[in-house]
Write an enzyme that holds these catalytic residues in place. Structure first.
Site, short mmCIF file in Angstrom:
data_model
loop_
_atom_site.label_atom_id
_atom_site.label_comp_id
_atom_site.label_asym_id
_atom_site.label_seq_id
_atom_site.Cartn_x
_atom_site.Cartn_y
_atom_site.Cartn_z
N ASP A 57 48.32 22.31 -5.97
CA ASP A 57 47.44 23.45 -6.24
C ASP A 57 48.30 24.68 -6.54
OD1 ASP A 57 44.74 24.78 -6.11
OD2 ASP A 57 45.77 25.92 -4.55
N THR A 90 44.21 27.65 -11.46
CA THR A 90 45.28 28.58 -11.10
C THR A 90 46.60 28.23 -11.80
OG1 THR A 90 45.65 27.24 -9.11
CG2 THR A 90 44.31 29.21 -8.87
N THR A 91 46.89 26.95 -11.91
CA THR A 91 48.12 26.53 -12.60
C THR A 91 48.02 26.86 -14.08
OG1 THR A 91 48.36 24.73 -11.01
CG2 THR A 91 49.69 24.60 -13.00
N ASP A 386 38.17 23.74 -4.20
CA ASP A 386 38.18 23.88 -5.66
C ASP A 386 36.89 23.32 -6.26
OD1 ASP A 386 40.65 24.98 -5.43
OD2 ASP A 386 41.75 23.32 -6.33
#
Length: 535
Positions: A57, A90-91, A386
């Site tokens: 994550d 997020t990545t 998520d």
């Protein structure tokens, strides 16, 4: 520069400052890039105490990393914002920021001014969001099948990926149980869903409770295990003898005086409990301690009591039951008590928890996650969070897009066409923005062990033929229709990632002077070279 190197400033200017900042931003993006997609790798993070976190994550990795460079911290902020606004992607946001910086550096080396690049990037981001809205797919709360696909896409590639069907169903049911409608608009507050972890048992033993679960047990085993038609009292004060705050000395010269002193203590505790009983409460949640004597009186009155409740749990209890959080025993009023159909204690794998079912005031749900080890349930919680966020934002916006890099390829294609209509050097910036977007499908291919150049060529060819949902299936290595392949993402993941990455990139590009004050014992941040002061 007269008087400049006075010993209280370190400074890096113009091209040096931009190069250093861009390098720092790219380094952060590179650190998380290998975790992108279903075939992404995990990172093991070890802190100073030896505690381990294993995750892919992006937000968790960047939050746990010891990053001190100021420009690098801006990329971390992009990931944090993405996590707060959407909960996933997020990545993607961090990797996109790094690639936008890389492309901007290429333009700067060709003599394009950072202000021109910044303007072009902002222009391109606005156009990209417009284009995205033309390739969306509508989704409604009744379309359970599509919402399940969203949740499964979010869970794919994470530690709990092999249980994604089971977990997606739990996540969807949890969100649907707390969704609220106001004037035709849906809203989902993921905070209304409590996630509790329990080591032991199988992941398949994880359960959804349509109520609130508090990780506390009764203070005394002889208290009622189950209370129906609960009247809930929330106390932020301690239910015990109030100690004298000021320094005082009490001289006791005889056993009678000692007895009187003890009796007075008991009387004060009894009066507190009597006020609680008089309010009609039959369930008490206390933020602080409950005296042994108070426990005895509460037990005698048939009251279910828990102590040392966290502030966050008290807020959830207040919202769910409609109870007022009392600051003092004198504030207690019967009309400010909360209500629930049932409050009971249940035992799960050797530990006891309190369940509140049929909460009157607010919709609430709890997920109890089981797993073999602490690391498994921790990664399970991150994955579930998520999935919950993804379903929530999809319901609020009612818009989704295909995944697998298909939106980025479509945007890159359309932005290149748009760049050709512009004049001046801004055209170059928009073109580089389009190139930067292709880093997402390129990284997906690299992480799956595929040839990124071949896959990009195949993807571009499909999109040029008008197949806007074509993306990369990392399992087969083929370019397929991602909508038909059940790989879906909320629109907001893409718009938020593009906007946040653009703003962070522009902010970094516009810095041409880095000054670090050392008057308070500080120094230039680690990783930043000490600049030459002979200017």
């Amino acid at each position: 520069m007269a008087g400049y190197a006075s010993g209280n400033r370190n400074r890096s200017r113009a091209r040096d400052a931009q190069s250093i900042n861009i390098l720092a931003g790219k380094a952060v993006a590179k650190a998380v890039r290998t975790t992108l997609g279903p075939k992404g790798m995990d990172k093991m993070l070890v802190d100073g105490l030896g505690d381990i976190v294993i995750t892919n994550d992006g937000a968790t990795i960047l939050k746990e990393m010891d990053i001190e460079h100021p420009a690098a911290k801006m990329v971390v902020e992009v990931s944090k914002t993405q996590d707060a606004e959407v909960g996933d992607g997020t990545t993607t946001a961090a990797v996109l920021t790094g690639e936008l910086l890389t492309k901007a550096e290429e333009l700067i080396e060709k003599g394009v001014h950072p202000t021109i690049i910044s303007g072009g990037y902002r222009h391109a981001a606005e156009k990209a969001v417009e284009i995205l809205k033309t390739i969306t797919i509508d989704v409604s709360p009744d379309d359970r099948e599509t919402l399940m696909k969203l949740a499964k896409t979010s869970l794919t590639g994470k530690a709990a990926g092999e249980y994604k069907d089971f977990l997606a169903e739990k996540a969807l049911d949890a969100v649907l149980s707390v969704v609220e409608e106001t004037n035709g608009n849906l809203s989902v507050d993921v905070e209304d869903i409590t996630i509790e972890k329990r080591e032991g048992g199988s992941i398949l033993e994880s359960e959804l409770v349509k109520g609130l679960v508090i990780d506390k047990e009764r203070v005394r085993p002889n208290m009622p295990r189950k209370i129906e038609n609960a009247k809930v009292l929330l106390a932020s004060f301690a239910i015990e003898f109030q100690k004298i705050e000021k320094s005082a000395e009490i001289k006791i010269t005889s056993p009678d005086q000692m007895n009187l002193f003890v009796e007075q203590e008991e009387k004060m505790v009894k009066e507190m409990v009597d006020k609680i009983i008089a309010s009609g409460a039959n369930v008490v949640f206390c933020q602080k301690g409950i005296d042994d004597l108070a426990q005895y009186y509460l037990e005698k009155a048939g009251i279910y009591a828990c102590r040392r409740i966290t502030k966050s749990d008290l807020k959830k209890l207040a919202k769910a039951t409609g109870a007022t959080l009392f600051q003092d025993v004198t504030d207690i009023r019967p009309e400010d008590l909360g209500a629930a159909d049932v409050v009971e204690e249940r035992e799960l794998h050797g530990s006891k928890m309190t369940f509140l079912l049929g909460c009157k005031e607010a919709k609430t749900a709890s997920l109890i996650l089981h797993g073999g080890t602490t690391h498994i349930v921790d990664s399970l919680k991150r994955a579930l969070n998520d999935a919950l966020c993804v379903i929530g934002v999809a319901l609020e916006d009612k818009k989704i897009v295909a995944g697998g890099g298909s939106p980025e390829i479509e945007l890159a294609l359309r932005l290149r066409d748009y760049a050709a209509t512009l004049k001046g050097r801004e055209q170059l910036a928009v073109g580089k923005f389009a190139e930067a977007l292709e880093i997402i499908p390129q990284t997906l291919a690299e992480n799956a062990g595929l040839d990124p150049i071949d896959k990009l060529i195949d993807l571009r060819a499909q999109h040029e033929q008008g197949n806007k949902n074509m993306g990369l299936d990392v399992y087969t290595g083929k370019v397929v229709d991602m909508y038909e392949n059940n790989v879906l993402e909320p629109l907001r993941i893409k718009t938020q990632a593009i906007n946040a990455a653009t703003e962070a990139t522009v902010m970094i590009l516009r810095i041409d002077d880095v000054v670090a004050a050392t008057g308070r014992g500080g120094a230039m941040p680690p990783g930043m070279p000490q600049p030459d002061m002979d200017m």
